[in-house]
Write an enzyme that holds these catalytic residues in place. Sequence first.
Site, PDB file in Angstrom:
ATOM      1  N   ASP A   8      -5.324 -78.573 -75.998  1.00 31.37           N
ATOM      2  CA  ASP A   8      -4.323 -79.254 -75.173  1.00 31.37           C
ATOM      3  C   ASP A   8      -4.816 -80.681 -74.940  1.00 31.37           C
ATOM      4  OD1 ASP A   8      -6.320 -78.995 -73.286  1.00 31.37           O
ATOM      5  OD2 ASP A   8      -5.111 -77.913 -71.810  1.00 31.37           O
ATOM      6  N   CYS A  66      -9.600 -76.432 -74.342  1.00 32.37           N
ATOM      7  CA  CYS A  66      -8.802 -76.970 -73.233  1.00 32.37           C
ATOM      8  C   CYS A  66      -9.804 -77.567 -72.243  1.00 32.37           C
ATOM      9  CB  CYS A  66      -7.905 -75.904 -72.598  1.00 32.37           C
ATOM     10  SG  CYS A  66      -8.774 -74.518 -71.849  1.00 32.37           S
ATOM     11  N   THR A  68     -11.303 -76.408 -69.316  1.00 33.62           N
ATOM     12  CA  THR A  68     -12.425 -75.507 -69.012  1.00 33.62           C
ATOM     13  C   THR A  68     -12.708 -74.524 -70.141  1.00 33.62           C
ATOM     14  OG1 THR A  68     -10.864 -73.941 -68.077  1.00 33.62           O
ATOM     15  CG2 THR A  68     -11.875 -75.521 -66.540  1.00 33.62           C
ATOM     16  N   HIS A  99     -22.825 -59.944 -81.692  1.00 32.92           N
ATOM     17  CA  HIS A  99     -22.430 -58.694 -81.036  1.00 32.92           C
ATOM     18  C   HIS A  99     -20.920 -58.488 -81.017  1.00 32.92           C
ATOM     19  CE1 HIS A  99     -26.389 -58.169 -78.542  1.00 32.92           C
ATOM     20  NE2 HIS A  99     -26.601 -58.397 -79.825  1.00 32.92           N
ATOM     21  N   HIS A 134     -23.295 -52.317 -82.231  1.00 33.32           N
ATOM     22  CA  HIS A 134     -22.319 -53.355 -81.895  1.00 33.32           C
ATOM     23  C   HIS A 134     -20.999 -53.120 -82.616  1.00 33.32           C
ATOM     24  CE1 HIS A 134     -25.512 -55.216 -79.801  1.00 33.32           C
ATOM     25  NE2 HIS A 134     -26.242 -55.302 -80.900  1.00 33.32           N
TER      26      HIS A 134
END
Length: 365
Positions: A8, A66, A68, A99, A134
Amino acid sequence: MKVAIGSDHAGFPLKENLKDYIATLGHDVEDVGTFSAELSVDYPDWSEKVTTRVVAGKADKGVLICGTGIGMSIAANKVPGIYAALCANEYTARMSRLHNNSNVLVLGGRVTGLDLAREITRIWFSTDAEEGRHLARRQKIIAAEATNAKKAATLPRGRVVVLEHPLIQHKLSIVRDKNTSVKDFRDLVQEIAGLMVYEISRNLPLTEIEVETPLCTTKAFSLMGKKLAVVPVLRAGLGMVEGILRLIPNAKVGHIGLYRNPETLQPVDYYCKLPNDIGERDIFVLDPMLATGGSASASIAHIKRSGGRRISLVSLIAAPEGVQKVAADHPEVDIFTAGLDRHLNDHGYIVPGLGDAGDRLFGTK
Ligand code: RB5
């Protein structure tokens, strides 16, 4: 590798920098936008552009940025088949590949500096996923995803059940082994199919009856109706029939044969013979390898057109692609499998899989 990158406005500056950096790592980068830091846009729209490309196979991996990274990762992880990891340091970048086998890297353009973002990106692109425990954990996510997709459908819901019984898993390991002989392979496939009966028949309705034992009369239970049918998809499905009939000997057996039209690549049925009263029966379609899901889905569609209503699909090994195809086409159908594998390779083989089940059953290779 093909990489789709999107951001964004808040992630735009970092995207501009990283897309060139990712190209220097040797990848083919497609920038889906946004194309300005000034124009405020909504991050879910850019998540959608990147994730659509990854799910469709147009990109092998995605990168989303973005402010955060949080909004992008929430949005991306709503999409089945997307495993987006918001990485804030080198350790989480490495672990999200090792993992979690993440296929979308998410970064916070306002919280992660350029040098660190580059190092996170370098590590993420150069780390391969680990298997072992995993892989087993990731398969649980894939199974839950397929089950959730089916729950979301409007039709009655089927389940995706991975049979984890130790005996089944033990025998499955032997049939996977390329050194297992044709005879052992054949015997073990029948044995696994037989063991799977306990789970696939779990919901068959019972009726209360009276039985005279040598000591007294007692209430007991009997299968209600007992109208079952098994329908192997030719030819590999034949390898499971005897194992199932050993436990439910009164089941009727139908057969369905399909081939893939080399031009359209669509499955075409060339043979189908089903019990006349198929509409009254609980039907188990047998297809040991649920790969693309094309033939299984077409078989189920054919059985439905013939009047079949209560249908389950029984496979030895399934690929997520096949599970998703059948779940999308026939949301009401229960899918049972002894192993949910990683993916399909370019030739449509399940990986790790067991090779071509028909060839291994009949010794034709
Ligand atoms: C945009 O201001 C910001 O909310 C967005 O980039 C992101 O951080 C959301 O999670």
